[in-house]
Design an enzyme around this catalytic site. Structure first.
Site: not given
Length: 598
Positions: A442-444
């Site tokens: 997550y978060e890229g």
């Protein structure tokens, strides 16, 4: 049952002996009076909160998880989570590094970063509830209207309300240009937001009376793609003119994801059905505002894996000292026991030292980035602000991807040290593995971070920012290059620093002819860059430790630091050679594979 001891000694070593952060911070007007004793005292109390309040809830929170009442759309968090959050708010921890104008304590960001490492080591799932609020605070602080700031920042600062960021939709994750959530002007300065979001961490819970959602959506006349995205503030409860809570906004949790890890955090499916929102920043420029939150989150995710690496190492080390299995190959070491503790075996030590090195290297890089961010935001010298901002931009994808990759490897090693007992929930170590796995996604995803590093942060400006950080490496090499005791640390660093320039240039020329070469090389490139940064900090740490030893200091901490640095350079750093070789192999062996992937 797992345990957690805040790594205060190592934090203080990095803060005061390696980086001398007080000198940097005192150059910032609002931190001119800060001293080491004050910073240490704050972190000592923060460590007590993490180890005594949130850590005991980690294993039980994982077992219990969150519960959704589908009739009311309300979520109940695991037993003890709400009370722990009340203690967090009462203790003023939410306001630690926030602006005094909105009720914050005004301490530097680095204080909050160190505190959050300890919270993540103690209980990542719990820590995500207040952690996301910091991102919402930063986005509103940078881009909110005066009215939004007046209404919401004091509540986010105190922790009375929490925040989220609502980006992902069922059909789009990283590619936000595909999002479909709509924002219709209501004619009174507000907007009606309609759409569906998924994977919203801390998206619904019972720990605070209001949740401030920052939602990406499209205006009716918005351009297609990422250039047509706007950011909106959508509270769970509307706020009356006097600051009291008003009507329930139609932004509801419709489901909770059944996840591999972080069970104690409510990962929510969110439906917005004409929910009232207000615009944050300018129309169609929502990504600019959201990236404030996303970049803070990326540093935060690296910090999550740093915390997990540390706690997994601590528990594996304790187990390895106690668990008796077989005899040392060179003869019995515990002759009064029927077998030797497994810590005598070389490969067990290799696993433990890998986790230790990844924790200590990650801590040095994270603290350094936090200080650079403090300087980028508040230093009175414009050039210092710009240089610091550039370095933070360069290192952010490395913090996110390199530390989380290493964290997953370290927690797996810790689980392996436990053997069959590591596979059992009650020992706690398998939870660290499961929790660590999400941080790479997550978060890229870490591949996205790698593309960002190589494509945007390095090649886009012909390596200018990389050279800016490289000057710090060159200065260390020049200072320590003639020191024979530092040769085992400085020489490999110097070789890689020289290779990095040629390596980057070669990939750049290939990418100029075929942009897919960036995609083929980027993941390997980021790991090489990560090792370059780690090697720089390990060399600095070894230098300080060797000088302490030479001065007659008998604290075993310094010898341990030298031994850890020696292990890192001998056993982990050499993977850079194979990474550069695979990156240089070109993209054809990945793309000319239609038959293989038919």
């Amino acid at each position: 049952m797992p345990s957690y001891t805040p790594p205060l000694r190592d934090m203080q070593f990095v803060l005061h002996e390696v980086l001398n952060v007080i000198e940097d911070l005192n150059a910032i007007p609002q931190h001119a009076d800060l001293d080491a004793d004050t910073l240490n005292a704050v972190l000592e109390e923060g460590g007590k909160f993490a180890s005594e309040v949130t850590q005991p809830l980690n294993l039980s929170g994982d077992s219990e998880g969150c519960t959704l009442d589908k009739a009311t759309h309300e979520v109940t968090t695991p037993k003890g989570f709400k009370d722990a959050y009340a203690q967090y708010v009462e203790g003023g921890w939410a306001a630690l590094s926030c602006d005094p104008e909105y009720g914050g304590q005004g301490l530097p960001f680095v204080a909050n970063q160190c505190f959050y490492e300890m919270l993540n080591g103690a209980n990542q799932a719990w820590t995500m509830y207040p952690g996301l609020s910091h991102g919402a605070y930063e986005a509103l602080h940078a881009h909110g209207t005066d009215e939004q700031k007046k209404t919401f920042l004091p509540k986010l600062t105190s922790g009375e309300w929490t925040g989220t960021m609502c980006l992902t939709e069922p059909h789009c994750g990283t590619d936000l240009g595909l999002l479909r959530t709509k924002a219709e002007p209501a004619g009174d300065g507000t907007y009606k937001i309609t759409g569906n979001k998924i994977f919203i961490s801390a998206g619904e819970h019972d720990m605070a009376p209001n949740i401030v959602h920052l939602v990406l959506a499209r205006l009716p006349d918005a351009p297609k793609g990422s250039k047509g995205i706007s950011l909106f503030l959508v509270p769970k409860f509307l706020v009356n003119a006097d600051g009291s809570l008003g009507a329930r906004n139609p932004v509801f949790c419709t489901g909770l994801e059944h996840k591999m890890g972080i069970h104690g955090n409510a990962t929510a499916q969110i439906a917005l059905d004409g929910a009232v929102g207000t615009l944050v920043g300018e129309p169609n420029k929502g990504l600019q505002a959201m990236f404030v939150m996303m970049n803070a989150a990326r540093l935060g995710v690296g910090n999550q894996s740093l915390g997990l690496t540390e706690v997994a190492y601590q528990n594996a080390l304790a187990y390895a000292k106690e668990r008796l299995q077989m005899r040392s190959l060179s003869g019995p070491k515990a002759k009064d026991q029927p077998a030797d503790p497994i810590i005598v075996h070389p490969d067990v030590r290799k696993m433990l030292l890998t986790a230790k090195a990844y924790a200590e290297g990650g801590r040095a890089m994270s603290i350094y980035c936090a200080v650079m961010l403090d300087k980028a935001l508040h230093h009175p010298d414009e050039k210092v602000r710009k240089d610091s901002e550039d370095v933070v931009a360069l290192l952010t994808p490395i913090v996110k991807a390199f530390i989380t990759d290493n964290g997953f490897a370290a927690t797996n090693h810790a689980m392996q040290v436990f053997g069959g007992h590591g596979y059992i929930h009650e020992t706690g170590v398998e939870q660290y593995v499961r929790d660590a796995r999400i941080n790479m996604i997550y978060e890229g995803t870490n591949t996205v971070q790698s593309l960002d590093l190589l494509g945007r942060k390095v090649l886009a400006n012909q390596g200018a920012t990389l050279r800016k950080f490289g000057k710090q490496i060159e200065a260390l090499i020049a200072e320590e290059g003639v020191n024979e005791k530092m040769a085992e640390f400085i020489n490999p660093l110097a070789v890689l620093a020289d290779q990095m320039t040629k390596f980057t240039t070669e990939i750049g020329f290939k990418a100029f002819a075929n942009p897919d070469e960036v995609g083929g090389a980027s993941v390997d490139y980021l790991r090489v860059a990560g090792h370059l940064v780690f090697a720089y900090f390990f060399a600095r740490m070894a230098s300080v430790a060797l000088k302490k030893i030479a001065s007659g200091d008998t604290d075993p901490f310094y010898l341990a630091k030298v031994q850890t640095a020696r292990f890192y350079f001998a056993r982990l750093f050499p993977e850079t050679a194979s990474l550069m070789r695979t990156a240089r192999s070109g993209v054809a062996n990945l793309l000319d594979t239609d038959a293989a992937l038919a």
